[in-house]
Scaffold this motif. Structure first.
Motif, PDB file in Angstrom:
ATOM      1  N   PRO A  67       0.808  -1.222   0.000  1.00 30.08           N
ATOM      2  CA  PRO A  67       0.000   0.000   0.000  1.00 30.08           C
ATOM      3  C   PRO A  67       0.836   1.264   0.000  1.00 30.08           C
ATOM      4  N   SER A  81       3.467   1.774   2.142  1.00 27.66           N
ATOM      5  CA  SER A  81       3.893   2.162   3.488  1.00 27.66           C
ATOM      6  C   SER A  81       5.165   1.459   3.936  1.00 27.66           C
ATOM      7  N   GLY A  86       1.702  -3.096   6.704  1.00 24.76           N
ATOM      8  CA  GLY A  86       1.577  -1.646   6.751  1.00 24.76           C
ATOM      9  C   GLY A  86       2.302  -1.085   7.948  1.00 24.76           C
ATOM     10  N   CYS A 108      -2.334   4.534   4.765  1.00 28.28           N
ATOM     11  CA  CYS A 108      -2.450   3.166   4.262  1.00 28.28           C
ATOM     12  C   CYS A 108      -3.714   3.013   3.418  1.00 28.28           C
ATOM     13  N   VAL A 167      -0.311  -1.804  10.753  1.00 25.10           N
ATOM     14  CA  VAL A 167      -1.340  -0.933  10.172  1.00 25.10           C
ATOM     15  C   VAL A 167      -2.197  -1.709   9.175  1.00 25.10           C
ATOM     16  N   GLY A 168      -1.626  -2.739   8.565  1.00 26.02           N
ATOM     17  CA  GLY A 168      -2.430  -3.627   7.720  1.00 26.02           C
ATOM     18  C   GLY A 168      -3.515  -4.342   8.495  1.00 26.02           C
TER      19      GLY A 168
END
Length: 220
Positions: free
Chosen positions: A12, A14, A56, A63, A92-93
Motif C-alpha cells: 500500500p 507504506s 503496513g 495506508c 497498520v495492515g
C-alpha cells in the motif's frame, strides 16, 4: 514437486515489505511448504493469490489512501475475502481491517472487523501516562487453543509491537489475543478467513515465524 502456493503481499506504499517477504519465506522453509510470494500493487495478482498478506506501517489514513490509489485493489480485496481467501493484516495492515481510523480525523477502513482504531491513553498503576508509541516486546495473552494461527505459541510468549493506536469498541469474539499496556490492548483480531496482528509478526522472531507458518497452512 508440488505446485507453489501463490501468496500476494500487497504494497500500500507504506514500506516494510522486504522484511515481511523474508520472514514469510523463512516460515515456508521451516514448514516445508513451497510458496511463490510476490510483493504486488496490482488487483490481478491479488485475484490469482491463494493467500493475501496486507502489511503496513505509519498512519491508518495513509495506508487506506495507498490502497485506494491502486486501481481495483479494494474491490479485489473485498472479492477475495468474500470468496473465503485467507487474509492476514500486519500492524497498520491489521488496523485498516476495521470500520474506522480516528487518527487526524475519521477515515473509513475496509470494514471487515467491528470497531475503531483510536488513540491509546495508557497509564501505569499509579495513574501516570505511559510512553507512546508502545514500542518493544510484550506478551500475548489468549486462552490456549483460541485460534489456529496461534497453534504452537504459548500464552505469555512475546511479540514485537510499535503502535500508538489500538482497537476500541471491538467485538469480544473478534479479539483473538491481547497484550497489556496500561490495561488490555487487542493484539490480534479476526473472524472467518480474516486475521490481523497489531504486533509485527515479521519482527517477532520464533513467535512470528510460527504464526506465519500457521497462516500458510490455515484452512478457514
Amino acid at each position: 514437486m508440488s505446485a507453489k502456493l501463490p501468496i500476494a503481499v500487497v504494497d500500500p506504499g507504506s514500506g516494510n515489505l522486504a522484511s515481511v517477504l523474508r520472514a514469510l519465506e523463512r516460515a515456508a522453509d521451516t514448514a516445508g511448504l513451497p510458496i511463490a510470494a510476490e510483493v504486488t500493487r496490482t488487483a490481478e495478482a491479488v485475484r490469482r493469490a491463494d493467500r493475501i498478506i496486507l502489511p503496513g506501517q505509519g498512519a491508518f489514513a495513509a495506508c487506506m489512501r495507498g490502497l485506494a490509489a491502486l486501481p481495483g485493489m479494494v474491490e479485489a480485496l473485498n472479492e477475495r475475502v468474500a470468496a473465503g481467501t485467507p487474509l492476514l493484516g500486519i500492524c497498520v495492515g491489521m488496523q485498516v481491517l476495521v470500520q474506522r481510523g480516528l487518527e487526524h480525523g475519521v477515515t473509513p477502513g475496509l470494514g471487515w472487523i467491528a470497531g475503531d482504531m483510536a488513540p491509546m491513553v495508557p497509564k501505569d498503576a499509579a495513574g501516570a501516562p505511559l510512553p507512546l508509541p508502545q514500542m518493544g516486546w510484550n506478551t500475548l495473552d489468549f486462552p490456549a487453543g483460541r485460534h489456529p494461527l496461534l497453534a504452537g505459541i504459548a500464552p505469555g510468549e512475546h511479540a514485537y509491537f510499535v503502535h500508538s493506536y489500538a482497537l476500541a469498541g471491538g467485538r469480544e469474539e473478534e479479539i483473538l489475543a491481547t497484550t497489556d499496556y496500561g490495561g488490555p490492548v487487542p493484539a490480534m483480531i479476526g473472524r472467518g478467513n480474516i486475521a490481523g496482528t497489531q504486533f509485527h509478526a515479521e519482527k517477532s522472531a520464533t513467535v512470528g515465524l510460527r504464526l506465519l507458518g500457521n497462516f500458510l497452512r490455515w484452512m478457514p
